[in-house]
Design a protein around this motif. Structure first.
Motif, short mmCIF file in Angstrom:
data_model
loop_
_atom_site.label_atom_id
_atom_site.label_comp_id
_atom_site.label_asym_id
_atom_site.label_seq_id
_atom_site.Cartn_x
_atom_site.Cartn_y
_atom_site.Cartn_z
N SER A 265 59.01 14.41 81.88
CA SER A 265 58.51 14.09 80.54
C SER A 265 59.62 13.51 79.67
O SER A 265 59.42 12.54 78.93
CB SER A 265 57.92 15.33 79.86
OG SER A 265 56.75 15.75 80.52
N ARG A 268 60.20 9.96 80.69
CA ARG A 268 59.15 9.04 80.20
C ARG A 268 59.38 8.62 78.75
O ARG A 268 58.99 7.54 78.35
CB ARG A 268 57.76 9.68 80.33
CG ARG A 268 57.07 9.38 81.65
CD ARG A 268 55.59 9.70 81.59
NE ARG A 268 55.33 11.07 81.18
CZ ARG A 268 55.41 12.11 81.99
NH1 ARG A 268 55.73 11.94 83.26
NH2 ARG A 268 55.15 13.33 81.55
N VAL A 269 60.00 9.50 77.95
CA VAL A 269 60.25 9.16 76.54
C VAL A 269 61.70 8.70 76.33
O VAL A 269 62.22 8.73 75.22
CB VAL A 269 59.89 10.34 75.59
CG1 VAL A 269 58.41 10.66 75.67
CG2 VAL A 269 60.75 11.58 75.87
N ASP A 275 60.65 12.71 70.33
CA ASP A 275 59.37 12.03 70.61
C ASP A 275 58.25 13.07 70.62
O ASP A 275 58.30 14.04 71.37
CB ASP A 275 59.44 11.32 71.97
CG ASP A 275 58.29 10.35 72.17
OD1 ASP A 275 57.12 10.81 72.12
OD2 ASP A 275 58.53 9.15 72.40
N ARG A 277 55.44 13.15 71.93
CA ARG A 277 54.71 13.31 73.21
C ARG A 277 55.22 14.51 74.01
O ARG A 277 54.49 15.08 74.82
CB ARG A 277 54.85 12.05 74.06
CG ARG A 277 53.96 10.90 73.59
CD ARG A 277 54.22 9.64 74.36
NE ARG A 277 55.52 9.04 74.03
CZ ARG A 277 56.00 7.94 74.62
NH1 ARG A 277 55.31 7.34 75.58
NH2 ARG A 277 57.17 7.45 74.26
N ARG A 280 53.15 17.73 73.54
CA ARG A 280 51.73 17.72 73.88
C ARG A 280 51.47 18.44 75.20
O ARG A 280 52.32 18.42 76.09
CB ARG A 280 51.21 16.28 73.98
CG ARG A 280 51.12 15.60 72.63
CD ARG A 280 50.56 14.21 72.74
NE ARG A 280 50.91 13.43 71.54
CZ ARG A 280 51.03 12.12 71.50
NH1 ARG A 280 50.84 11.42 72.61
NH2 ARG A 280 51.32 11.51 70.38
N GLY A 284 54.60 18.34 77.93
CA GLY A 284 54.42 16.88 77.84
C GLY A 284 53.38 16.28 78.75
O GLY A 284 53.19 15.06 78.76
#
Length: 303
Positions: A265, A268-269, A275, A277, A280, A284
Motif C-alpha cells: 500500500s 502504491r502511494v 496519502d 488511501r 482506507r 489500504g
C-alpha cells in the motif's frame, strides 16, 4: 469466588480480549482466527496485552497518566507470576495463559519496558539510527510472536528467527503508517532516525538542537522509502527461512501478511504516509481482498 463464577469471569475476560483486538488491530484479529483453536485463546490474550500497552500513551490526556498506566502493567506482570488476582479482564486472561502455557516472563517485561523507555523519551530525543527502531520493534512486536509460538508448544529456532524478522518489519511499517498521527501530537520526529532525516534534508538545527521538519513531502517520501526498504529485507529474510519452519508454526507467522499488505500500500502511494488511501479498508486495501489474501496464505501454509 466459586468455580462456576470464576469460569464465567474468565470467559468474559477472554471475550473482552477478542473484542479489543477486533476493535484496535483488526488486521491481526483476522490473522488470529486462522490459528488452531487450541492456542487461539492464548494468542488473543497476548495481542490484547499488546493493544493495552501500545495504546496507553495515546488514550491518556496527560503523558504522565499514560506512563503510570505502563508502570501499572509492569507491576501487574509481577503479580500475575505471583498468582495474585488482578481486577482487569486482559490481565485476568493473561494470568490464565501464563499459568497454562508457562510463558516467559522476560518477554512480557521486555515489551512493557520498551514502551516505558519510549514514553519517557524527551521530544528532542531523536533515535540516531534505524537499528534503534528495529530494536524497539523487536522488543514490542517480535516478543508477542515468540510468546504465541511458546503458547502453542512450538520450539523451533527457525520459527523464532522468522518471528524476529516479521516483528521488526511489522514494527517499522506500523511506525511509518502512524507518522501522520504522531505529527498531529507533535511526536513525529521521534520515529524518523536522525541519520535518515539528515540524509534526506529533513534535519535542521534550531536553537542549538536538531529538529525534524516535514515541510518537504518529497524528502519525507524518500526517508519513508529508505525505512520501508529495511522492513522489506526483514520480510524477505523471514520467507527465506520458510523451508525450515515447522508447519505448525506457520499460522503464527501469518503476521507477515499484514506487513506485506502495508508495504504494498505504501508503494502504491509512492511512500507518501499522508496519502488518505492508506487509511482506507484494511491497511489500504478492501477488507474482502485482505481476507482472501490471508486465507490463501493460510491454505497454502505460507506466510
Amino acid at each position: 469466588m466459586n468455580g462456576a463464577s470464576a469460569a464465567s469471569s474468565l470467559r468474559s475476560a477472554f471475550s473482552y480480549c477478542v473484542q479489543q483486538v477486533r476493535n484496535y488491530e483488526y488486521h491481526h484479529y483476522l490473522c488470529l482466527l486462522e490459528l488452531p483453536p487450541h492456542f487461539r485463546k492464548a494468542a488473543f490474550a497476548l495481542r490484547a496485552f499488546n493493544v493495552e500497552t501500545a495504546r496507553a500513551m495515546d488514550v491518556a490526556s496527560d503523558p504522565r497518566i499514560g506512563l503510570m498506566r505502563l508502570v501499572w502493567w509492569q507491576e501487574a506482570i509481577d503479580k500475575m507470576y505471583a498468582e495474585k488476582l488482578i481486577e482487569h479482564p486482559t490481565a485476568q486472561a493473561l494470568s490464565s495463559v501464563i499459568c497454562e502455557n508457562k510463558i516467559s516472563k522476560g518477554w512480557l517485561k521486555r515489551s512493557v519496558e520498551a514502551r516505558i523507555n519510549d514514553a519517557r523519551r524527551e521530544v528532542t530525543d531523536i533515535p540516531e539510527t534505524i537499528e534503534e527502531l528495529e530494536k524497539y520493534a523487536e522488543d514490542t512486536v517480535s516478543t508477542i510472536l515468540y510468546m504465541t509460538l511458546q503458547a502453542g508448544g512450538i520450539r523451533s529456532t527457525a520459527a523464532d528467527h522468522a518471528a524476529s524478522h516479521i516483528g521488526k518489519a511489522s514494527g517499522l511499517l506500523l511506525l511509518l503508517k502512524s507518522l501522520p498521527y504522531h505529527a498531529s501530537r507533535n511526536r513525529h520526529f521521534s520515529y524518523i532516525p536522525a541519520k535518515v532525516a539528515a540524509k534526506h534534508g529533513l534535519l535542521v538545527k534550531e536553537g542549538g538542537r536538531s529538529v525534524i521538519h516535514l515541510d518537504s513531502r518529497e524528502h519525507l517520501c524518500d526517508a519513508v522509502f529508505e525505512m520501508a526498504l529495511v522492513a522489506n529485507i526483514h520480510l524477505q529474510k523471514a520467507r527465506q527461512l520458510a523451508g525450515t519452519v515447522p508447519a505448525e508454526a506457520r499460522p503464527v507467522l501469518l503476521q507477515a501478511v499484514p506487513a506485506q499488505v502495508l508495504l504494498d500500500s505504501l508503494s502504491r502511494v509512492q511512500f507518501d504516509v499522508f496519502d488518505p488511501r492508506l487509511s482506507r479498508g484494511v491497511l489500504g486495501i478492501p477488507p474482502l481482498w485482505y481476507q482472501l489474501k490471508l486465507k490463501w496464505h493460510s491454505w497454502m501454509g505460507k506466510y
